[in-house]
Design a protein around this motif. Structure first.
Motif, PDB file in Angstrom:
ATOM      1  N   ARG A 317       7.807  27.956 -20.115  1.00 20.60           N
ATOM      2  CA  ARG A 317       9.021  27.682 -20.806  1.00 20.60           C
ATOM      3  C   ARG A 317      10.117  27.629 -19.790  1.00 20.60           C
ATOM      4  O   ARG A 317      11.122  27.028 -19.907  1.00 20.60           O
ATOM      5  CB  ARG A 317       9.266  28.689 -21.973  1.00 20.60           C
ATOM      6  CG  ARG A 317       8.716  28.205 -23.010  1.00 20.60           C
ATOM      7  CD  ARG A 317       9.104  29.000 -24.426  1.00 20.60           C
ATOM      8  NE  ARG A 317       8.832  30.555 -24.496  1.00 20.60           N
ATOM      9  CZ  ARG A 317       7.640  30.818 -25.183  1.00 20.60           C
ATOM     10  NH1 ARG A 317       6.929  29.781 -25.641  1.00 20.60           N
ATOM     11  NH2 ARG A 317       7.157  31.911 -24.879  1.00 20.60           N
ATOM     12  N   THR A 320       9.774  24.029 -19.191  1.00 22.67           N
ATOM     13  CA  THR A 320      10.003  22.851 -20.405  1.00 22.67           C
ATOM     14  C   THR A 320      10.960  23.225 -20.978  1.00 22.67           C
ATOM     15  O   THR A 320      11.648  22.411 -22.127  1.00 22.67           O
ATOM     16  CB  THR A 320       8.612  22.727 -21.187  1.00 22.67           C
ATOM     17  OG1 THR A 320       8.192  23.961 -21.567  1.00 22.67           O
ATOM     18  CG2 THR A 320       7.631  22.272 -20.200  1.00 22.67           C
ATOM     19  N   GLY A 321      11.688  24.547 -21.152  1.00 18.85           N
ATOM     20  CA  GLY A 321      12.576  24.962 -21.969  1.00 18.85           C
ATOM     21  C   GLY A 321      13.463  25.793 -21.399  1.00 18.85           C
ATOM     22  O   GLY A 321      14.133  26.906 -21.646  1.00 18.85           O
ATOM     23  N   TRP A 322      13.962  25.562 -20.075  1.00 17.41           N
ATOM     24  CA  TRP A 322      15.020  25.998 -19.210  1.00 17.41           C
ATOM     25  C   TRP A 322      16.363  26.322 -19.798  1.00 17.41           C
ATOM     26  O   TRP A 322      17.068  25.225 -20.304  1.00 17.41           O
ATOM     27  CB  TRP A 322      14.980  25.597 -18.152  1.00 17.41           C
ATOM     28  CG  TRP A 322      16.035  26.002 -16.902  1.00 17.41           C
ATOM     29  CD1 TRP A 322      17.128  25.610 -16.462  1.00 17.41           C
ATOM     30  CD2 TRP A 322      15.954  27.388 -16.585  1.00 17.41           C
ATOM     31  NE1 TRP A 322      17.753  26.383 -15.678  1.00 17.41           N
ATOM     32  CE2 TRP A 322      17.254  27.713 -15.693  1.00 17.41           C
ATOM     33  CE3 TRP A 322      15.042  28.534 -16.717  1.00 17.41           C
ATOM     34  CZ2 TRP A 322      17.362  28.620 -14.917  1.00 17.41           C
ATOM     35  CZ3 TRP A 322      15.457  29.571 -15.861  1.00 17.41           C
ATOM     36  CH2 TRP A 322      16.545  29.877 -15.119  1.00 17.41           C
ATOM     37  N   ARG A 323      16.846  27.628 -20.296  1.00 21.58           N
ATOM     38  CA  ARG A 323      17.979  27.807 -20.857  1.00 21.58           C
ATOM     39  C   ARG A 323      18.782  28.896 -20.088  1.00 21.58           C
ATOM     40  O   ARG A 323      19.501  29.634 -20.512  1.00 21.58           O
ATOM     41  CB  ARG A 323      17.829  28.241 -22.239  1.00 21.58           C
ATOM     42  CG  ARG A 323      17.295  27.515 -23.094  1.00 21.58           C
ATOM     43  CD  ARG A 323      18.087  26.255 -23.515  1.00 21.58           C
ATOM     44  NE  ARG A 323      17.638  25.228 -24.517  1.00 21.58           N
ATOM     45  CZ  ARG A 323      16.833  24.250 -24.274  1.00 21.58           C
ATOM     46  NH1 ARG A 323      16.439  23.852 -22.960  1.00 21.58           N
ATOM     47  NH2 ARG A 323      16.431  23.675 -25.285  1.00 21.58           N
ATOM     48  N   GLY A 324      18.356  29.018 -18.930  1.00 23.55           N
ATOM     49  CA  GLY A 324      18.930  30.209 -17.807  1.00 23.55           C
ATOM     50  C   GLY A 324      18.387  31.639 -18.133  1.00 23.55           C
ATOM     51  O   GLY A 324      18.691  32.597 -17.783  1.00 23.55           O
ATOM     52  N   GLN A 325      17.123  31.545 -18.712  1.00 23.92           N
ATOM     53  CA  GLN A 325      16.403  32.942 -18.995  1.00 23.92           C
ATOM     54  C   GLN A 325      16.020  33.438 -17.750  1.00 23.92           C
ATOM     55  O   GLN A 325      15.911  32.912 -16.748  1.00 23.92           O
ATOM     56  CB  GLN A 325      15.251  32.660 -19.932  1.00 23.92           C
ATOM     57  CG  GLN A 325      14.397  31.682 -19.602  1.00 23.92           C
ATOM     58  CD  GLN A 325      14.114  30.134 -19.986  1.00 23.92           C
ATOM     59  OE1 GLN A 325      15.358  29.603 -19.991  1.00 23.92           O
ATOM     60  NE2 GLN A 325      13.433  29.851 -20.451  1.00 23.92           N
TER      61      GLN A 325
END
Length: 348
Positions: A317, A320-325
């Motif tokens: 993730r 594919t789901g990078w949100r700044g985590q």
């Protein structure tokens, strides 16, 4: 008059494996068999093949087949029984197994006692201790291979356990016919059902020991064997075991192909310094990308046995789901984080 069909079946399975071992021993790596034969006129030393024997029907059938086939192919045959020390009188039982193996004509034969820890649960701990003992015995005796008595039924159970864990296609591929360092472990009976092995023991008047742990509902595999598989056969009809074993082979072929693809693709997704580039990883099929991520985590120090699908999904993730985590903590104190479009996986 030939041997009973059950005896013939187990002997054929062992004969094929011994042929494979001899072919490999006589063929240097990277040299075709015909060329190797021309270059190696001298007869090599007589190889030793050990059988791991608990005294149960599967391994006793295997031991008897090895004792019959080995001398016919110019192979020495020996045996090892492992005393896990988990039951009262286990040392005496190990001595009985040693006597039975010697009566079959196997030599060398030994019993080795192990101390079973608690890591990973009782079944996993016993398995780890057993393989460590077998590795040690094979090394001390210079054995070319160790034969294991896992049957088609065992393979079906392994596939179902992998399915229940949701661990992916590699887990569904079950046990390999050849495994261990240098292909040490061989499983001749993966296409032989448990009943055939037991029948072979009966017609040869071979005494067998039924491990009470195999019927103890405290163990997951025991519950699956005595409750799960019978329920599936009742609901779906006969042939479930064969179908699951077939699934294992098909899954293994697919997993091997994907692993090869991932190895080839890995060099192309790293920058000049060897760090993984997220954009290039994103362009790969998920099955290939996750294999690269898993290998990178293991290379960084994450224990393979503790690295599960959910861990790799979390790392995936970051791509594919990078949100700044933030960073992802993995087993073995390994940390994965995204930095400037690159994926850095290393021990924290």
């Amino acid at each position: 008059m030939g041997p009973h069909p059950a005896v013939a079946a187990i002997r054929l399975a062992v004969r094929r494996v011994l042929h494979d071992i001899l072919t490999e021993l006589n063929t240097p790596a990277g040299v075709p068999a015909t060329t190797a034969a021309e270059r190696m006129p001298e007869r090599p030393p007589t190889p030793l093949v050990l059988v791991a024997c608990s005294g149960g029907a599967d391994s006793m059938a295997l031991a008897s087949a090895l004792a019959f086939e080995a001398p016919r192919l110019g192979v020495r045959a020996g045996g090892v029984t492992v005393d896990h020390g988990l039951q009262s009188g286990s040392d005496l039982r190990a001595e009985e197994v040693v006597l039975r193996l010697r009566e079959l004509g196997l030599d060398p034969v030994e019993a080795t006692a192990v101390s079973v820890g608690r890591s990973g649960g009782p079944e996993a701990a016993a398995r780890d201790a057993r393989y460590a003992a077998l590795d040690d015995a094979a090394a001390r005796h210079g054995a070319a291979a160790v034969l294991l008595g896992h049957t088609r039924d065992d393979q079906a159970e392994t596939v179902l356990l992998g399915l229940a864990r949701g661990s992916g296609i590699r887990s569904l591929s079950g046990m390999a016919a050849v495994s261990g360092a240098g292909g040490r472990y061989r499983r001749p009976f993966l296409q032989v059902d448990r009943q055939t092995a037991r029948k072979a023991c009966m017609v040869q008047s071979l005494p067998v020991w039924d491990d009470p742990h195999n019927a103890d509902p405290a163990y997951t595999r025991s519950r699956l064997r005595h409750e799960g598989l019978p329920a599936l056969e009742k609901a779906l009809g006969k042939g479930v075991v064969e179908a699951l074993a077939r699934t294992a082979q098909l899954s293994r072929d697919d997993a091997d192909a994907l692993d090869a693809w991932a190895r080839q693709a890995e060099a192309g997704v790293r920058d000049a310094s060897g760090v993984l580039e997220c954009a290039k990883l994103y362009a790969l099929p998920p099955a290939v990308r996750r294999r690269i991520l898993r290998r990178a985590a293991i290379d960084a120090g994450a224990p393979a046995g503790a690295l599960f699908a959910r861990h790799i999904e979390e790392v995936d993730r970051l791509i594919t789901g990078w949100r700044g985590q933030g960073a992802i903590n993995l087993p073995g104190k390994v940390v994965a984080r995204r930095q400037g479009g690159r994926l850095v996986i290393r021990q924290g």
